[in-house]
Design a protein around this motif. Structure first.
Motif, PDB file in Angstrom:
ATOM      1  N   ALA A 193      32.183  25.661  40.227  1.00 62.23           N
ATOM      2  CA  ALA A 193      31.622  26.047  41.528  1.00 62.23           C
ATOM      3  C   ALA A 193      32.232  27.364  41.986  1.00 62.23           C
ATOM      4  O   ALA A 193      31.533  28.245  42.497  1.00 62.23           O
ATOM      5  N   ILE A 194      33.550  27.529  41.762  1.00 62.89           N
ATOM      6  CA  ILE A 194      34.228  28.776  42.147  1.00 62.89           C
ATOM      7  C   ILE A 194      33.669  29.954  41.342  1.00 62.89           C
ATOM      8  O   ILE A 194      33.378  31.020  41.892  1.00 62.89           O
TER       9      ILE A 194
ATOM     10  N   GLN B   6      30.744  30.149  40.105  1.00 65.19           N
ATOM     11  CA  GLN B   6      29.377  30.390  40.577  1.00 65.19           C
ATOM     12  C   GLN B   6      29.382  31.167  41.895  1.00 65.19           C
ATOM     13  O   GLN B   6      28.636  32.128  42.055  1.00 65.19           O
ATOM     14  N   TRP B   7      30.237  30.777  42.844  1.00 71.23           N
ATOM     15  CA  TRP B   7      30.183  31.499  44.134  1.00 71.23           C
ATOM     16  C   TRP B   7      30.837  32.865  44.029  1.00 71.23           C
ATOM     17  O   TRP B   7      30.451  33.769  44.779  1.00 71.23           O
ATOM     18  N   GLY B   8      31.764  33.044  43.093  1.00 74.22           N
ATOM     19  CA  GLY B   8      32.258  34.403  42.820  1.00 74.22           C
ATOM     20  C   GLY B   8      31.115  35.296  42.341  1.00 74.22           C
ATOM     21  O   GLY B   8      30.964  36.442  42.781  1.00 74.22           O
ATOM     22  N   ASN B   9      30.300  34.753  41.449  1.00 74.53           N
ATOM     23  CA  ASN B   9      29.169  35.530  40.937  1.00 74.53           C
ATOM     24  C   ASN B   9      28.117  35.782  42.015  1.00 74.53           C
ATOM     25  O   ASN B   9      27.552  36.880  42.087  1.00 74.53           O
TER      26      ASN B   9
ATOM     27  N   PHE C 211      36.637  30.095  48.832  1.00 79.00           N
ATOM     28  CA  PHE C 211      37.841  29.549  48.179  1.00 79.00           C
ATOM     29  C   PHE C 211      38.086  30.221  46.826  1.00 79.00           C
ATOM     30  O   PHE C 211      37.205  30.262  45.979  1.00 79.00           O
TER      31      PHE C 211
ATOM     32  N   VAL D  11      38.194  33.217  46.003  1.00 77.18           N
ATOM     33  CA  VAL D  11      37.523  34.490  45.705  1.00 77.18           C
ATOM     34  C   VAL D  11      37.627  35.528  46.830  1.00 77.18           C
ATOM     35  O   VAL D  11      37.686  36.723  46.552  1.00 77.18           O
TER      36      VAL D  11
ATOM     37  N   LEU E  72      36.530  40.673  47.116  1.00 79.51           N
ATOM     38  CA  LEU E  72      35.943  39.530  46.410  1.00 79.51           C
ATOM     39  C   LEU E  72      36.450  39.561  44.984  1.00 79.51           C
ATOM     40  O   LEU E  72      36.320  40.589  44.308  1.00 79.51           O
ATOM     41  N   VAL E  73      37.044  38.469  44.536  1.00 80.32           N
ATOM     42  CA  VAL E  73      37.383  38.344  43.117  1.00 80.32           C
ATOM     43  C   VAL E  73      36.180  37.675  42.446  1.00 80.32           C
ATOM     44  O   VAL E  73      36.016  36.461  42.501  1.00 80.32           O
ATOM     45  N   ARG E  74      35.302  38.507  41.838  1.00 85.06           N
ATOM     46  CA  ARG E  74      34.094  37.936  41.231  1.00 85.06           C
ATOM     47  C   ARG E  74      34.445  37.010  40.086  1.00 85.06           C
ATOM     48  O   ARG E  74      33.854  35.945  39.897  1.00 85.06           O
TER      49      ARG E  74
ATOM     50  N   ALA F 299      28.491  22.270  47.109  1.00 85.77           N
ATOM     51  CA  ALA F 299      28.700  23.564  46.441  1.00 85.77           C
ATOM     52  C   ALA F 299      27.601  24.542  46.861  1.00 85.77           C
ATOM     53  O   ALA F 299      27.860  25.716  47.127  1.00 85.77           O
TER      54      ALA F 299
ATOM     55  N   TRP G  61      28.115  28.125  48.637  1.00 85.88           N
ATOM     56  CA  TRP G  61      27.740  29.458  48.131  1.00 85.88           C
ATOM     57  C   TRP G  61      26.656  30.094  48.991  1.00 85.88           C
ATOM     58  O   TRP G  61      26.572  31.326  49.042  1.00 85.88           O
TER      59      TRP G  61
ATOM     60  N   LEU H 177      28.900  31.714  51.529  1.00 93.49           N
ATOM     61  CA  LEU H 177      29.581  32.896  50.975  1.00 93.49           C
ATOM     62  C   LEU H 177      28.606  34.080  50.909  1.00 93.49           C
ATOM     63  O   LEU H 177      28.947  35.202  51.292  1.00 93.49           O
TER      64      LEU H 177
END
Lengths: 306, 306
Positions: free
Chosen positions: A197-198, A200-203, B19, B21, B150-152, B197, B201, B204
């Motif tokens: 999930a992390i 995915q939301w980073g992307n 979280f 990112v 943002l840490v992608r 999730a 996102w 986010l």
């Protein structure tokens, strides 16, 4: 104005990193509808071409969406609806959403625009719910608003149109098999690993930042799906090879369009999009399933009068 | 230039919807470091004030980060490091990241800037890993780059600085209890419901869009956490009341800063930030735990020479 003809564009939802929240609007691929004011109150679907769909208003996606907006206004007239489907049902490029968005847009125009485009998304979603079993805005939002859209949340519906760079093209390969949205939902797990999930939301964050800054490389790096694609790709014969062919030919990214079976790629510039489309076609010829190809700029306008 | 004094700002990571990112850089709250070139090769930590930390380079966050950049360059000189801690360890506003970011920034300056700020994040992360047990960039990135980051993703590290509007203020309430990052990680589940999730996102995406467009209302609507906060808030006495006090006083949003126990709020404008800080303080006085309060503009510059 008593009659208008409308172009109802196809859309791509999810876009790898934005399951259930991201969507974009296509150009040149879409249904047409004719909406006509009638002196007699009520709604009638008078003609449907291109698909075997019910004329009964309450069983038809466009009918249900039309009822939503008409019930909100209670106008002194009725409406006749002609639906000319070009987007195949179950193709994964927003067929039902195009019908739902088109009819609410058309009725709103004929009534002198009492609602903003943002407000129309809510009505269109009621029609979409008939097709997918629950209210989703990830296809209706880009169809109504154009461009890229983010559905931040529901309760209340919160849709944001996201600025995008001008050279983006979408390529869509539509295999002539039907994948029902309900089936492609059924293969998904109820839970996802927190670490995925992390990712995915980073992307997703990277993709939105890439759209605002016109950073094509960042868009490409962000077009990944570690949550949904591993499950759904099994429903689409030849998916992995087509995706790899698109990436090898220079696509920024590639994935499943909506619930599938259509496979999309995003590209920078028309030349690249044509190369990618050729590579995807060549790969899919080996699968032995008939398919359509579309190349499209991002349609920033959305549903419109033609 | 043989000696420089550096301001190493505190940071807020996670920001509810991001979280692992998202992070932002604070102004006016931070450590100071002095870095000095030495003729003898190698690294020496010569002085530490404000905290009981090891002088042994390999056991000290700043030491490990310094080793990472020095080993990458192998310069003809050595460095002496003085650390003057003002950010308390375990406060949740990036204490270890400030040390890690400060030392790599300082050494890079003294060597004539062989690395860009983006490249420094990677070295700083090595030091941060000593404190948190794994390599995370969500605090070091905003400390090194300033503003919102943002840490992608990792492999390779992909950090994006996100444009933000000028009137944003952060308020931080730091209860004088220690919550270890390892403990606050231990309360988290390994999996998350897919629907949660998606909510996360969506938020986010909305938050990033809000930063680029300066849409404060959208920032506020997006500052929600349905994934992490339900687990971690139990570790922070009085959390719910402070958060509600912040929101009632007009904060855009409020939540846990990093791994806690600090509680942050984002606000539009200094007047509002002061009102929110007062409301949070008043609420926390009832808890009976001593606390610090900080009000800060977003620090767009990051770590710097003073």
């Amino acid at each position: 104005m008593n009659e208008i003809k409308i172009f109802c564009p196809a859309t791509i939802a999810n876009l790898n990193c934005g399951f259930d929240v991201l969507g974009l609007c296509l150009e040149g691929i879409g249904d047409e509808m004719i909406i006509r004011k009638a002196t007699e109150k009520g709604l009638r679907i008078t003609k449907i071409t291109g698909a075997d769909l019910p004329l009964d208003v309450e069983k038809n996606v466009a009918g249900v969406a039309a009822l939503a907006i008409v019930n909100a206004i209670n106008p002194d007239c009725g409406f006749e609806i002609e639906i000319h489907k070009k987007i195949k049902a179950g193709s994964g490029i927003g067929s039902s959403s195009a019908s739902a968005a088109g009819v609410v847009f058309g009725i709103n125009e004929l009534l002198g625009k009492p609602f903003t485009r943002h407000e129309l998304v809510d009505f269109a979603m009621k029609g979409e719910a008939l097709a997918s079993g629950c209210e989703h805005a990830d296809n209706v939002a880009p169809c109504v608003l154009g461009g890229f859209t983010l559905v931040r949340g529901y309760n209340p519906l919160d849709v944001i149109k996201i600025q995008s760079p001008s050279e983006l093209y979408a390529v869509v390969l539509h295999p002539q098999i039907e994948v029902k949205t309900s089936d492609s939902r059924a293969v998904l797990p109820n839970t996802v690993a927190l670490k995925d999930a992390i990712t995915q939301w980073g992307n997703l964050g990277g993709f939105i930042a890439g759209l605002y800054t016109g950073n094509y490389s960042l868009l490409g790096r962000s077009l990944q799906d570690v949550v949904i694609e591993p499950y759904r790709q099994k429903l689409i014969p030849g998916f992995e090879n087509v995706k790899n062919a698109a990436l090898d030919a220079g696509a920024l990214g590639s994935g499943i369009s909506g619930a599938g079976p259509s496979i999309f790629a995003l590209c920078k510039g028309q030349d690249k999009a044509e190369k990618v489309a050729y590579a995807m076609s060549s790969s899919y010829l080996e699968v032995g399933i008939a398919f359509d190809m579309h190349i499209s700029k991002i349609n920033d306008e959305g549903v419109k009068i033609i």
